[in-house]
Every structure is written in structure tokens, then in C-alpha cells.
Write an enzyme that holds these catalytic residues in place. Structure first.
Site, mmCIF file in Angstrom:
data_model
loop_
_atom_site.group_PDB
_atom_site.id
_atom_site.type_symbol
_atom_site.label_atom_id
_atom_site.label_comp_id
_atom_site.label_asym_id
_atom_site.label_seq_id
_atom_site.Cartn_x
_atom_site.Cartn_y
_atom_site.Cartn_z
ATOM 1 N N TYR A 153 38.701 40.111 48.454
ATOM 2 C CA TYR A 153 38.343 41.316 47.596
ATOM 3 C C TYR A 153 37.956 40.732 46.249
ATOM 4 C CZ TYR A 153 39.937 45.569 44.956
ATOM 5 O OH TYR A 153 39.977 46.423 43.899
ATOM 6 N N ASP A 246 35.347 33.509 42.823
ATOM 7 C CA ASP A 246 36.134 34.792 42.087
ATOM 8 C C ASP A 246 37.783 34.301 42.187
ATOM 9 O OD1 ASP A 246 37.885 36.694 41.563
ATOM 10 O OD2 ASP A 246 36.914 38.249 42.881
ATOM 11 N N LYS A 274 43.378 38.784 35.656
ATOM 12 C CA LYS A 274 44.989 38.560 35.706
ATOM 13 C C LYS A 274 45.511 37.716 34.742
ATOM 14 C CE LYS A 274 44.856 40.902 40.219
ATOM 15 N NZ LYS A 274 43.903 40.812 41.251
HETATM 16 C C1 PLP Z 1 42.463 41.550 41.439
HETATM 17 C C2 PLP Z 1 41.208 41.240 41.821
HETATM 18 C C3 PLP Z 1 40.148 41.564 41.269
HETATM 19 C C4 PLP Z 1 40.114 42.843 40.626
HETATM 20 O O1 PLP Z 1 40.652 42.825 39.613
HETATM 21 P P1 PLP Z 1 40.941 44.193 38.808
HETATM 22 O O2 PLP Z 1 41.551 43.933 37.529
HETATM 23 O O3 PLP Z 1 42.016 44.865 39.557
HETATM 24 O O4 PLP Z 1 39.662 44.990 38.875
HETATM 25 C C5 PLP Z 1 38.880 40.910 41.855
HETATM 26 N N1 PLP Z 1 39.141 39.934 42.590
HETATM 27 C C6 PLP Z 1 40.196 39.169 43.019
HETATM 28 C C7 PLP Z 1 40.190 37.931 43.616
HETATM 29 C C8 PLP Z 1 41.389 39.966 42.714
HETATM 30 O O5 PLP Z 1 42.620 39.413 42.960
#
Ligand code: PLP
Length: 439
Positions: A153, A246, A274
Site C-alpha cells: 500500500y 516507501d 507515521k
Molecule cells: C500508511 C502508509 C501510507 C499512507 O500514509 P497516510 O499517512 O495514511 O496517507 C503509505 N505507504 C505506506 C507503506 C503506509 O504504511
């Protein structure tokens, strides 16, 4: 019968009343889909407050929390150092739309631990960071196609809602309506850990970027097999694609210095989020100076944000990373290892197919005998048992991620005693979940 006893003592009247009203006001009663408990069924609870390793819902039920706002709260809930820093900065104003010294301070800390982020740009969500990184990679290479992995994701930007893991999978939406097919077609996917498939695609389609979660968290916890990430680096170099990590979830979780430190592979561009905001809305993307210089205003790649680099969020991130020393990271890692080991022992005692692992303070488990190496394998785990286990754990005061396809987290606030208590509650919960299966 323990399940019945625990469930009877468990009052959720207030949560249910609030959720009933919320469903009238928000789609599914929530402001982000996974919060609706679609992956486990039943009614979500409404939280009242948190402190350290615990949260309390509006009915007064207490939980040891392993979701931690889906990862950011590496120091646990309401850590005094973060609250104090945010309150102090807030006295001088909440937003300016003008540079503040705080942005530079947080960027320096990030660059110190992840030196491959020579230059960076703060944004407000992981979605924004991943979306901006894709735009930049396309601009740098002059290519349109992206390669991502099934189950990974990267936020909800149009280009990434293709085989995007947990939230999307749980809802049974392989893609989202509203994403133009002309755009979705530019996002190619293959199975995580399938280097041969990557090689084939990268040699037949000019790729702007190969993007991945260096350890998958959004399809359940899935580690790269030895050589996978090194292989991606080689293929990217040989075919002119950029390699993008990511690390929105893995950053400052899987190792003190993130995936580069853990795997010894340096990406061209990185997205973080995060943990770097410690529970306030922050994300960042960055990489080589020569690449990041293409971003406006130095370069032509446009990207902007009214609240980007917000001072409260910067203060939250700074206080969090200041407390997250290498020693603290190591001690959270040790506690995570103890939880994971204890859960393996528990499952073995109950004779349940199970595997669990962790890297740093990010962990996960599947009710399946063999290690999971990709999202298709994750989907063969026993999700019905997971659902019963989740609910049995919840009524006993342990809050696990409400989906079989999500990672768990640990914080510095989780004590040895918390782990012991968690393991005894989970053991009881697993017994109840299994006897439920027989009945
Ligand atoms: C949580 C997450 C996102 C999206 O971040 P948001 O702050 O929820 O938009 C993108 N990439 C990864 C790997 C994630 O865990």
C-alpha cells in the site's frame, strides 16, 4: 466458557450509540475504512483516551494497544516529552505558511539517521509523500510506468490503488471505481519477492520507478527473501528505473536507520511518514540532491502544501525522534522479539498452524504453517480463526490490528509486565477462539 464470561463483562453501550450516530454522518461511521472493522466483523469501539501502552474506550474498557495509531506512536500514547514540546511550540502560533527553524531541525535529524535523504520535502500524509515521489520519478526518468507489488500500500493516490493490500483487499476492491483506467494501466504489479517477474517487466516496459514497502506491513507482515531488495537495486540500475522505498511504515521501526541500514541497499528516493510525526500529521519524501532539486521552486516538478512543515507536527516529530535513541530502539526491539517468541510458543501449545516474525518494533503473524512471502500466500492463512482470535483478544483487553493483513507495532511504553500480561491474555483468547471453532 471464559469467552462468555469475558464477553459478558464487556460493556460497549456507549461505543455502539456513538457509532450508530457516526454511520449517519460518515461513510461506515469512520474517517478511514479499516477503522470500521470490516476485516473482522462486529462493531468498532470509540476511544476516549490513551496513556503509555494503554487505551480506554468510551465505555471504560482498557486495552493494551498494539496498533498504536497504525504505527506512528513509537513512544506509546501521550508521551510527556511530545505533549510538552507541542504545547511549548503552540504558544507561538499553530501555522505560518513561512519557513520555521523547526523544519530544518527535524530534517537534520532524519538526514543524520538516513543520510541518503540528502534533500527532502515535508508533506502532511504518507499518501502525499508517495504520490509526490511517483510524480518526481516520472519527471526524472521521462517515463510513465510504475511497478508496485501486490499487497503493498502506498496511500490512496490514483496511481496506487492497484492491488493495494489490507484496506482495499479486506473490502474486496481490487481497484477503486473513480480511478481512470488510463492511469491505472500505467501501474504494473507483480508478486512480492518474485524477482524473475520484476526482471521480465522491467526489461519489456520502461519503468519510471520500482516502488516497494521494504518489509510489507499492509498485506500482513511479509519480509523480503534474501537477495530480493539487492536484486531490485540491480534491475533498477540496469534498466534505468528509480528504486523507491516507501518507508512510511518501516521508517524508524524496522531498524534505527530504516531499510537502508537493515538491508544495505540504498534507494534513489524514499517516502517516510507515521513515526516521524509521533502522532501528528507529517510525512516527507527525499533522496539525492540532484533528484530533489527537480522539485519546485528549484525545479519544474510542482508540489505544495498549506500546512506542510507545520510547526506543531515538526515539534511532535522532533520530540519523538529525540527520545528514540538507538538504545531505546534496541530495547523496543527486544520486547517485540519476546512477544513474537511468546506467541509462537502459545500457538505451538495449542497445536495451531502459525508463524510470526518481527523486524525492530514492527511485527506480525499469520495462522498458517509456512512463512508468508507474498500476498497470495497471506490470503491462504486462516482468516476465520484470526477473526475469532481478534475478538477474543479484544474482550480480554488486548487490541490487535483489526485485520489479518496488517502489521502490529510495539512502543517504548510497553513494559516487560505488559508483554507477560498480553501473552497470558492471548493464550486464553486463542483457546477461546479454537473452542469457538469446534462449537
Ligand atoms: C500508511 C502508509 C501510507 C499512507 O500514509 P497516510 O499517512 O495514511 O496517507 C503509505 N505507504 C505506506 C507503506 C503506509 O504504511
Amino acid at each position: 466458557m471464559t469467552a462468555v464470561t469475558a464477553a459478558t463483562m464487556f460493556d460497549t453501550t456507549r461505543s455502539q450509540a456513538l457509532m450508530a450516530r457516526a454511520r449517519d454522518r460518515f461513510p461506515g461511521g469512520v474517517n478511514s475504512p479499516v477503522r470500521a472493522f470490516g476485516g473482522v466483523g462486529g462493531e468498532p469501539f470509540v476511544v476516549a483516551r490513551g496513556a503509555g501502552s494503554r487505551i480506554w474506550d468510551v465505555d471504560g474498557n482498557e486495552y493494551i494497544d498494539y496498533v498504536l495509531s497504525w504505527g506512528p506512536l513509537v513512544l506509546g500514547h501521550a508521551p510527556p516529552a511530545v505533549l510538552e514540546a507541542v504545547q511549548r511550540v503552540m504558544q507561538n502560533g499553530t501555522s505560518f505558511g513561512i519557513p520555521t527553524g523547526l523544519e530544518l531541525e527535524l530534517a537534520d535529524v532524519i538526514a543524520e539517521r538516513m543520510p541518503h535523504l540528502e534533500m527532502m520535502r515535508f508533506v502532511s500524509s504518507g499518501t502525499e509523500a508517495a504520490m509526490s515521489v511517483a510524480r518526481l520519478a516520472r519527471a526524472i526518468t521521462g517515463r510513465d510506468h510504475l511497478l508496485k507489488f501486490e499487497g503493498c500500500y502506498h496511500g490512496h493516490a490514483d496511481s496506487f490503488l492497484v492491488k493495494a493490500g489490507s484496506g482495499v483487499a479486506t473490502l474486496g476492491l481490487p481497484n477503486s471505481p473513480g480511478v481512470p483506467s488510463a492511469l491505472a494501466e500505467l501501474t504494473l504489479t507483480c508478486a512480492y519477492n518474485d524477482l524473475e517477474a520484476v526482471e521480465k517487466i522491467a526489461r519489456s516496459v520502461p519503468l519510471a520507478a520500482i516502488l516497494l514497502e521494504p518489509i510489507v506491513g499492509n498485506g500482513g507482515y511479509i519480509e523480503p527473501v534474501p537477495g530480493f531488495i539487492e536484486g531490485l537495486r540491480r534491475i533498477a540500475d540496469e534498466t534505468g528505473a528509480l528504486l523507491v522505498f516507501d518507508e512510511v511504515m518501516t521508517g524508524f521501526r524496522i531498524a534505527f536507520g530504516g531499510a537502508r541500514e537493515r538491508f544495505g541497499v540504498t534507494p534513489d528516493l524514499t517516502a517516510l511518514g507515521k513515526v516521524i510525526g509521533g502522532g501528528l500529521p507529517v510525512a516527507v519524501y527525499g533522496g539525492k540532491r540532484e533528484y530533489m532539486s527537480r522539485v519546485a521552486p528549484t525545479g519544474p516538478v510542482y508540489q505544495a502544501g498549506t500546512l506542510s512543515g507545520n510547526p506543531l507536527a515538526m515539534a511532535g516529530g522532533l520530540a519523538t525522534l529525540a527520545a528514540l535513541t538507538r538504545e531505546v530502539h534496541d530495547s523496543i526491539t527486544a520486547r517485540t522479539a519476546r512477544l513474537v517468541h511468546g506467541m509462537r510458543t502459545m500457538a505451538a501449545r495449542h497445536g495451531v498452524p502459525f508463524n510470526a516474525s518481527h523486524s525492530g518494533s514492527m511485527w506480525g503473524f499469520f495462522f498458517r504453517e509456512q512463512t508468508v512471502t507474498n500476498f497470495d500466500e497471506a490470503k491462504t492463512s486462516d482468516t476465520e480463526l484470526f477473526k475469532r482470535f481478534f475478538h477474543a483478544a479484544r474482550v480480554r483487553g488486548v487490541y490487535l490490528a483489526p485485520s489479518a493483513f496488517e502489521a502490529g507495532f510495539m512502543s517504548s511504553a510497553h513494559s516487560e509486565a505488559d508483554i507477560d500480561l498480553t501473552l497470558s491474555k492471548l493464550d486464553d483468547a486463542l483457546g477461546a477462539a479454537l473452542s469457538g471453532a469446534k462449537g
